[in-house]
Each structure stands twice: as C-alpha cells, then as structure tokens.
Scaffold this motif. Structure first.
Motif, mmCIF file in Angstrom:
data_model
loop_
_atom_site.group_PDB
_atom_site.id
_atom_site.type_symbol
_atom_site.label_atom_id
_atom_site.label_comp_id
_atom_site.label_asym_id
_atom_site.label_seq_id
_atom_site.Cartn_x
_atom_site.Cartn_y
_atom_site.Cartn_z
ATOM 1 N N ASP A 1 0.846 -1.188 0.000
ATOM 2 C CA ASP A 1 0.000 0.000 0.000
ATOM 3 C C ASP A 1 0.885 1.243 0.000
ATOM 4 O O ASP A 1 1.966 1.236 0.597
ATOM 5 C CB ASP A 1 -0.871 0.029 1.257
ATOM 6 C CG ASP A 1 -1.882 -1.109 1.323
ATOM 7 O OD1 ASP A 1 -2.039 -1.839 0.328
ATOM 8 O OD2 ASP A 1 -2.514 -1.254 2.383
ATOM 9 N N MET B 1 -6.395 -3.951 -6.702
ATOM 10 C CA MET B 1 -6.133 -2.862 -5.761
ATOM 11 C C MET B 1 -7.261 -1.857 -5.806
ATOM 12 O O MET B 1 -8.047 -1.813 -6.751
ATOM 13 C CB MET B 1 -4.795 -2.192 -6.064
ATOM 14 C CG MET B 1 -4.695 -1.472 -7.365
ATOM 15 S SD MET B 1 -3.030 -0.766 -7.549
ATOM 16 C CE MET B 1 -3.005 -0.509 -9.313
ATOM 17 N N GLN C 1 -3.702 7.148 -3.575
ATOM 18 C CA GLN C 1 -3.174 6.168 -2.625
ATOM 19 C C GLN C 1 -3.665 4.795 -3.049
ATOM 20 O O GLN C 1 -4.859 4.602 -3.274
ATOM 21 C CB GLN C 1 -3.675 6.500 -1.213
ATOM 22 C CG GLN C 1 -3.126 5.669 -0.113
ATOM 23 C CD GLN C 1 -1.754 6.134 0.341
ATOM 24 O OE1 GLN C 1 -1.303 7.213 0.014
ATOM 25 N NE2 GLN C 1 -1.070 5.294 1.083
ATOM 26 N N ALA C 2 -2.758 3.812 -3.175
ATOM 27 C CA ALA C 2 -3.136 2.444 -3.548
ATOM 28 C C ALA C 2 -3.280 1.586 -2.305
ATOM 29 O O ALA C 2 -2.477 1.684 -1.376
ATOM 30 C CB ALA C 2 -2.079 1.839 -4.471
ATOM 31 N N ARG C 3 -4.330 0.736 -2.302
ATOM 32 C CA ARG C 3 -4.510 -0.280 -1.268
ATOM 33 C C ARG C 3 -4.641 -1.623 -1.975
ATOM 34 O O ARG C 3 -5.540 -1.811 -2.796
ATOM 35 C CB ARG C 3 -5.771 -0.007 -0.444
ATOM 36 C CG ARG C 3 -5.656 1.196 0.467
ATOM 37 C CD ARG C 3 -6.892 1.343 1.341
ATOM 38 N NE ARG C 3 -8.023 1.829 0.555
ATOM 39 C CZ ARG C 3 -9.277 1.394 0.687
ATOM 40 N NH1 ARG C 3 -9.585 0.444 1.562
ATOM 41 N NH2 ARG C 3 -10.246 1.891 -0.051
ATOM 42 N N LEU C 4 -3.747 -2.537 -1.652
ATOM 43 C CA LEU C 4 -3.772 -3.845 -2.297
ATOM 44 C C LEU C 4 -4.895 -4.701 -1.728
ATOM 45 O O LEU C 4 -5.172 -4.664 -0.531
ATOM 46 C CB LEU C 4 -2.432 -4.550 -2.113
ATOM 47 C CG LEU C 4 -1.226 -3.810 -2.704
ATOM 48 C CD1 LEU C 4 0.048 -4.602 -2.452
ATOM 49 C CD2 LEU C 4 -1.410 -3.541 -4.174
#
Length: 174
Positions: free
Chosen positions: A48, A68, A96-99
């Motif tokens: 993340d 993601m 913002q990336a969240r896996l």
C-alpha cells in the motif's frame, strides 16, 4: 512482430522510490521521469502507498494481475483488477493504492498534456485494434493464429487482427 517481455526489461525504482517499474518504450528514448513526451511501462505495486505525482501528464492505468483500490484525495475510490477497464486520470492527482490480493502488476501509459495524447482500449477476443494502435499487450495467456503462445503482460507490435485478449495503445502528437 516484436515481442517485449517484462523479464527482458531492466527494473528501475519508481519516481517516489516506493516500487519498481519496467519501461517498455518512451519518447525521447532514454528520457527521465521529468523529460518524457510519452512513456509506456509496467510496474509492480508490492505494498500500500502513494502513486508518484506527474504534473502535466495524462495517465491511463490497467491492472494485469492482482487487485487494488485507488483512493483519490479529491474524492472517490476505484477498484481495479485484471478485468477492469483502463482508468484514465491526471498524473498530478494525489492517489493512494490499497492492495486487495497481494502484489499487483499494472500497465501504465503516460503522455505530456498538450504535446501528446493517448488512448488505451481493452479489446475483446477477435476484436480488431483501432487504427493507429502502436502497442498491444496480452491481458491473458493467449495463442496467436501463427501458434505463438503469449504469457499475460507480453507486449507486441503485431497484426491487430490476431485473436487475443488485449489492451491496445494508441499515441499521437498534438
């Protein structure tokens, strides 16, 4: 036809140092992150974190493997996986990336706004690529009519009439 596999490319750190990227093609050739007119690459999102900011750049992102969530500071969350349509957004957007399912491999096309433009199109099996397509990327393991087997993520310059699950990339000077 020229095949380009990620294993044949050299990994380099992201602009923000948070991951790694494999440049497929750029103009001018060898241009750094701040000097390209256009850039096509694959990237690994292993944790993340924030996306690199690219002011003045139009960007399109497609996931090749994994899943993601992208949280945009301006509002909204977009879920991306290997069957989601390509997502276009401004390179300067705070993202913002969240896996969701472990590491993600994605495909990026970026063009300098006002100088170049691009379009990334997900093609259905048997669908012809739009006129002016520069690159094709296999989104799934596929076999060309010639018998050549392609792993997902393989990039090629090929006859757009081939029967593949593809993303088509068209680039043009403005």
């Amino acid at each position: 036809m020229r095949l380009i596999r990620r294993d044949d490319l050299t990994a380099q750190p992201w602009k923000n140092g948070g991951g790694r990227t494999w440049e497929i093609a750029a103009s001018p050739e060898g241009a750094g992150f701040d000097a390209f007119g256009w850039r096509v690459s694959m990237a690994e999102v292993a944790a993340d974190g924030p996306f690199s900011a690219f002011a003045g750049i139009d960007r399109t992102l497609s996931v090749l493997s994994g899943a993601m969530l992208l949280d945009f500071a301006a509002g909204g969350t977009v879920a991306l996986d290997a069957v989601a349509p390509p997502l276009a957004f401004p390179g300067e957007a705070a993202v913002q990336a969240r896996l969701v399912q472990g590491p993600v491999i994605d495909f990026n096309v970026m063009t300098r706004r006002g100088a170049f433009g691009h379009r990334v199109t997900a093609l259905r099996t048997g669908e012809a690529a739009p006129q002016g397509t520069m690159l094709l990327i296999a989104r799934a393991e596929s076999t060309l009519d010639s018998g050549l087997a392609l792993a997902h993520g393989t990039v090629l310059r090929a006859d757009p009439q081939e029967d593949l699950a593809l993303l088509a990339v068209g680039l043009r000077a403005l």
